[in-house]
Design an enzyme around this catalytic site. Structure first.
Site, PDB file in Angstrom:
ATOM      1  N   LYS A  83      13.953  -1.292  -7.591  1.00  0.00           N
ATOM      2  CA  LYS A  83      14.179  -0.264  -6.692  1.00  0.00           C
ATOM      3  C   LYS A  83      14.510  -1.169  -5.410  1.00  0.00           C
ATOM      4  O   LYS A  83      15.710  -1.046  -4.749  1.00  0.00           O
ATOM      5  CB  LYS A  83      13.082   0.729  -5.957  1.00  0.00           C
ATOM      6  N   ASP A  84      13.892  -2.310  -5.115  1.00  0.00           N
ATOM      7  CA  ASP A  84      14.041  -3.262  -4.119  1.00  0.00           C
ATOM      8  C   ASP A  84      14.951  -4.423  -4.653  1.00  0.00           C
ATOM      9  O   ASP A  84      14.331  -5.683  -4.912  1.00  0.00           O
ATOM     10  CB  ASP A  84      12.800  -3.677  -3.469  1.00  0.00           C
ATOM     11  N   GLN A 105      15.339  -7.931  -3.069  1.00  0.00           N
ATOM     12  CA  GLN A 105      14.394  -8.550  -2.762  1.00  0.00           C
ATOM     13  C   GLN A 105      13.847  -9.004  -4.200  1.00  0.00           C
ATOM     14  O   GLN A 105      13.551 -10.389  -4.324  1.00  0.00           O
ATOM     15  CB  GLN A 105      13.106  -7.419  -2.650  1.00  0.00           C
ATOM     16  N   HIS A 164       4.623   2.436  -8.014  1.00  0.00           N
ATOM     17  CA  HIS A 164       3.446   1.242  -7.836  1.00  0.00           C
ATOM     18  C   HIS A 164       2.652   1.265  -9.265  1.00  0.00           C
ATOM     19  O   HIS A 164       2.240   0.130  -9.786  1.00  0.00           O
ATOM     20  CB  HIS A 164       2.847   1.335  -6.604  1.00  0.00           C
ATOM     21  N   GLY A 170       9.515  -4.005  -8.096  1.00  0.00           N
ATOM     22  CA  GLY A 170      10.215  -2.940  -8.706  1.00  0.00           C
ATOM     23  C   GLY A 170      11.746  -3.295  -8.400  1.00  0.00           C
ATOM     24  O   GLY A 170      12.297  -4.108  -7.768  1.00  0.00           O
ATOM     25  N   GLY A 185       0.750  -1.234   0.075  1.00  0.00           N
ATOM     26  CA  GLY A 185       0.037  -0.043  -0.004  1.00  0.00           C
ATOM     27  C   GLY A 185       0.758   1.233   0.044  1.00  0.00           C
ATOM     28  O   GLY A 185       2.035   1.255  -0.622  1.00  0.00           O
ATOM     29  N   VAL A 216      11.099   4.290 -10.495  1.00  0.00           N
ATOM     30  CA  VAL A 216      10.654   5.549 -11.075  1.00  0.00           C
ATOM     31  C   VAL A 216      11.168   6.426  -9.998  1.00  0.00           C
ATOM     32  O   VAL A 216      11.126   6.270  -8.762  1.00  0.00           O
ATOM     33  CB  VAL A 216       9.125   5.366 -11.228  1.00  0.00           C
TER      34      VAL A 216
HETATM   35  O1  PAF Z   1       7.928  -4.472  -1.697  1.00  0.00           O
HETATM   36  C1  PAF Z   1       7.093  -4.664  -0.934  1.00  0.00           C
HETATM   37  O2  PAF Z   1       6.299  -3.813  -0.729  1.00  0.00           O
HETATM   38  C2  PAF Z   1       6.991  -5.967  -0.140  1.00  0.00           C
HETATM   39  O3  PAF Z   1       8.258  -6.270   0.331  1.00  0.00           O
HETATM   40  C3  PAF Z   1       6.259  -7.093  -0.889  1.00  0.00           C
HETATM   41  C4  PAF Z   1       6.845  -7.563  -2.043  1.00  0.00           C
HETATM   42  C5  PAF Z   1       4.781  -6.516  -1.023  1.00  0.00           C
HETATM   43  C6  PAF Z   1       6.151  -8.273   0.257  1.00  0.00           C
HETATM   44  O4  PAF Z   1       5.437  -7.700   1.533  1.00  0.00           O
END
Ligand code: PAF
Length: 312
Positions: free
Chosen positions: A156-157, A160, A41, A154, A35, A183
């Protein structure tokens, strides 16, 4: 204005909304989020739409407690559901999944979890132990509930994204994990839900992260050590930016050998605190070659290395 998305707050509602999609040739796209949606996003949702065409795009909005450490900002993490639903509507998302913690973790913390392996122990993992385990557990659950063919995250992470890709590959999840470009604000600051915590002076200083990455990119012609040195020198000129780490790796986050052929691709990553807000950013770089990396910067096209700016 696109039609309002259907909202599911329980697993059963989500299953019902997806039921008539099963067995169709269309691909299902998933954009997991926590969110506090912003233009970054919205671009993930656009990428998902491009990937699935007329297939359904599902966005999830869930602030996942499992990925926050005890000293982290779980309680103060921004929750802006109404505005988020408007972003989902504007980007043509079909279904928004907004589960409660009980819905995602009905028996409390799951007993069976995932081991993210050694990549989760470097960079972010050093300061945020358990973070990537929490991310992978919730993403695996979302994959199980939505069963998408495509999932968009993204760049950006970047750590992850890399770990989610590895999970999908190593656990044979048969999901196309797409990394969407970062972005940026017009001055280069990577968009992030956490930017809203920055005061006016901190917001100005936060641009130091992207400036350091650009400095690394410009110096990468001289190799990885020069890239790191240039980024450090740039960061030193931003007094409110307290660096946590700065690293140059290969695109899979593995260490680079001391000598690499000209044109080797790499990644430069930075994490820093500005006031109490922890920010991260990264860019692609090309080592030993005058070529710029492949990220698009504000203005549309890749910014040439010669145009790295230094703040006043
Ligand atoms: O990048 C995020 O917003 C969160 O780490 C994700 C991938 C939604 C997991 O909670």
């Amino acid at each position: 204005m696109s039609a309002a998305p259907r909202v599911a707050s329980s697993r059963a509602e989500l299953a019902a909304l997806l039921a008539d999609r099963r067995g169709r040739p269309d691909r299902v796209g998933l954009v997991p989020t926590m969110g506090a949606l912003h233009e970054g996003h919205a671009s993930l949702m656009d990428v998902a739409r491009q990937a699935v065409g007329t297939g359904p795009v599902v966005a999830s909005i869930f602030v996942n407690p499992l990925q926050f450490g005890p000293q982290e900002d779980l309680d103060r993490y921004p929750r802006t559901l109404q505005a988020d639903l408007e972003v989902c509507a504007a980007t043509g998302v079909d279904i928004v999944f907004t589960p409660t913690v009980e819905e995602v973790y009905p028996g409390g913390e799951p007993q069976v979890t995932l081991d993210p392996g050694p990549l989760a122990e470097i960079l972010e993992g050093k300061t945020r132990p358990g973070h990537f385990r929490g991310v992978l557990v919730v993403v695996a659950k979302l994959f199980g509930l939505v069963r998408p063919e495509v999932a968009v995250f993204g760049q950006k992470d970047y750590q992850q994204l890399t770990l989610i890709r590895r999970m999908a590959t190593d656990l044979c999840m048969d999901i196309d994990v797409v990394g969407a470009e970062t972005v940026r604000e017009p001055d280069g600051l990577a968009m992030s839900s956490r930017n809203r915590y920055l005061g006016a002076e901190q917001r100005q200083q936060a641009v130091g992260l992207s400036r350091a990455l650009l400095a690394a990119r410009a110096a990468a012609i001289e190799g990885a050590a020069a890239a790191v040195a240039a980024a450090r020198a740039e960061l030193a000129t931003w007094p409110a930016v307290e660096v946590d780490y700065l690293a140059v790796t290969d695109p899979s986050l593995e260490p680079l050998p001391a000598e690499v052929p000209a044109g080797t691709e790499g990644r430069v990553l930075v994490a820093a605190r500005v006031g109490t807000t922890r920010l991260i950013d990264n860019m692609s770089i090309v080592l030993g070659s005058p070529a710029v990396g492949r990220d698009t910067l504000p203005g549309g096209a890749d910014r040439a290395v010669s145009s790295v700016e230094v703040h006043p």
